[in-house]
Design an enzyme around this catalytic site. Structure first.
Site, mmCIF file in Angstrom:
data_model
loop_
_atom_site.group_PDB
_atom_site.id
_atom_site.type_symbol
_atom_site.label_atom_id
_atom_site.label_comp_id
_atom_site.label_asym_id
_atom_site.label_seq_id
_atom_site.Cartn_x
_atom_site.Cartn_y
_atom_site.Cartn_z
ATOM 1 N N TYR A 158 0.049 -0.282 7.715
ATOM 2 C CA TYR A 158 -0.699 -1.322 8.433
ATOM 3 C C TYR A 158 -1.285 -0.783 9.736
ATOM 4 O O TYR A 158 -2.458 -1.026 10.054
ATOM 5 C CB TYR A 158 0.227 -2.503 8.700
ATOM 6 C CG TYR A 158 -0.443 -3.725 9.285
ATOM 7 C CD1 TYR A 158 -1.229 -4.552 8.487
ATOM 8 C CD2 TYR A 158 -0.291 -4.059 10.628
ATOM 9 C CE1 TYR A 158 -1.842 -5.681 9.011
ATOM 10 C CE2 TYR A 158 -0.896 -5.180 11.166
ATOM 11 C CZ TYR A 158 -1.675 -5.994 10.353
ATOM 12 O OH TYR A 158 -2.288 -7.106 10.878
ATOM 13 N N ALA A 159 -0.480 -0.044 10.501
ATOM 14 C CA ALA A 159 -0.944 0.521 11.763
ATOM 15 C C ALA A 159 -2.122 1.465 11.543
ATOM 16 O O ALA A 159 -3.100 1.451 12.305
ATOM 17 C CB ALA A 159 0.193 1.247 12.469
ATOM 18 N N ALA A 160 -2.040 2.265 10.494
ATOM 19 C CA ALA A 160 -3.116 3.211 10.201
ATOM 20 C C ALA A 160 -4.420 2.476 9.900
ATOM 21 O O ALA A 160 -5.496 2.869 10.359
ATOM 22 C CB ALA A 160 -2.731 4.108 9.031
ATOM 23 N N SER A 176 -5.483 -5.205 15.187
ATOM 24 C CA SER A 176 -4.152 -5.724 15.529
ATOM 25 C C SER A 176 -3.597 -4.922 16.697
ATOM 26 O O SER A 176 -3.935 -3.738 16.877
ATOM 27 C CB SER A 176 -3.205 -5.603 14.330
ATOM 28 O OG SER A 176 -1.864 -5.859 14.711
ATOM 29 N N VAL A 234 -12.064 -7.852 -2.033
ATOM 30 C CA VAL A 234 -12.800 -6.902 -1.191
ATOM 31 C C VAL A 234 -12.669 -5.465 -1.661
ATOM 32 O O VAL A 234 -13.341 -4.570 -1.126
ATOM 33 C CB VAL A 234 -12.369 -7.008 0.292
ATOM 34 C CG1 VAL A 234 -12.673 -8.388 0.844
ATOM 35 C CG2 VAL A 234 -10.905 -6.636 0.483
#
Length: 240
Positions: A146-148, A133, A55
């Site tokens: 990951y949170a960003a 998430s 991707v």
């Protein structure tokens, strides 16, 4: 009648876990599914076709979309599910860890949507679902990158919902934010780590991939025809 009869769906990150479950659920509901992933895919489920795709590679994505439209004539559903983790506390997170997660989880979603959008705009219809998430909603220690990205894909869905309906098109864009789910990866996590998560979850357990797939199916289907720009939390009542 099946809920996705006659639809063509693209699901990224379709090799395993939630992505595989979404692909197979869509197929059972009548869709022709192209499940893409960086690894080779093998499906026994009828109506699911595997396609090897990175991707982050824009030229490969353009070729994939062109081939799909040539073969099937239309793309009705895009599920942006592909994602990775590279966890570390912020003072120990390397630039490489940051960049890789941003590139796959956030830019990858942008890449696929930018390639599919002209097809849906020409059709004047379509449904795009970004898989976010609970970490993107509430944050989590050691997961800055990951949170960003997961907060980012929620914001992208809200933005694209506005962009893709400006001229009266019925293109809906939403996101689904799962909590902790019983995937193969989660089965390697010890109970001493998972028990506190269960304790913070109102329903007292982890989710199942099918429960996430059911939510995505609803948003992809005509049953959700008046829902766009929405983030659906599917987390059993978890609060991090």
């Amino acid at each position: 009648m099946k809920r996705l009869e006659g639809k063509v769906a693209v699901v990224t990150g379709g090799a395993q876990g939630i992505g595989q479950c979404i692909s197979e659920t869509f197929a059972r509901e009548g869709a022709k599914v192209i499940a893409v992933d960086m690894s080779d895919l093998s499906y026994t489920c009828e109506n699911v076709e595997g396609y090897k795709l990175n991707v982050t590679k824009r030229s490969d994505i353009e070729q994939f979309i062109a081939e799909t439209v040539k073969k099937y004539g239309h793309i009705d559903i895009l599920v942006n599910n592909a994602g990775i983790t590279r966890d570390a506390l912020v003072n120990k997170m390397t630039e490489e860890m940051w960049d890789l997660v941003i590139d796959v989880n956030l830019k990858g979603v942008f890449n696929l949507t930018q390639a599919v959008a002209p097809v849906m705009l020409e059709q004047k219809t379509g449904s795009i679902i970004n898989i976010a998430s609970v970490v993107g909603e509430y944050g989590n220690v050691g997961q800055s990158n990951y949170a960003a990205t997961k907060a980012g894909v929620i914001a992208l869905a809200k933005t694209w919902a506005k962009e893709f309906s400006r001229k009266g098109e019925a293109i809906r864009v939403n996101s689904v934010a799962p909590g902790y789910v019983n995937t193969e990866m989660m089965k390697t996590v010890p109970d001493k780590v998972l028990d506190p998560i269960r304790a913070k979850t109102m329903l007292g357990r982890l989710g199942e991939p099918q429960e996430i797939a059911n939510a995505v199916l609803f948003l992809a289907s005509d049953e959700a025809s008046f829902i766009t720009g929405h983030n659906l939390s599917v987390n059993g009542g978890l609060r991090l």
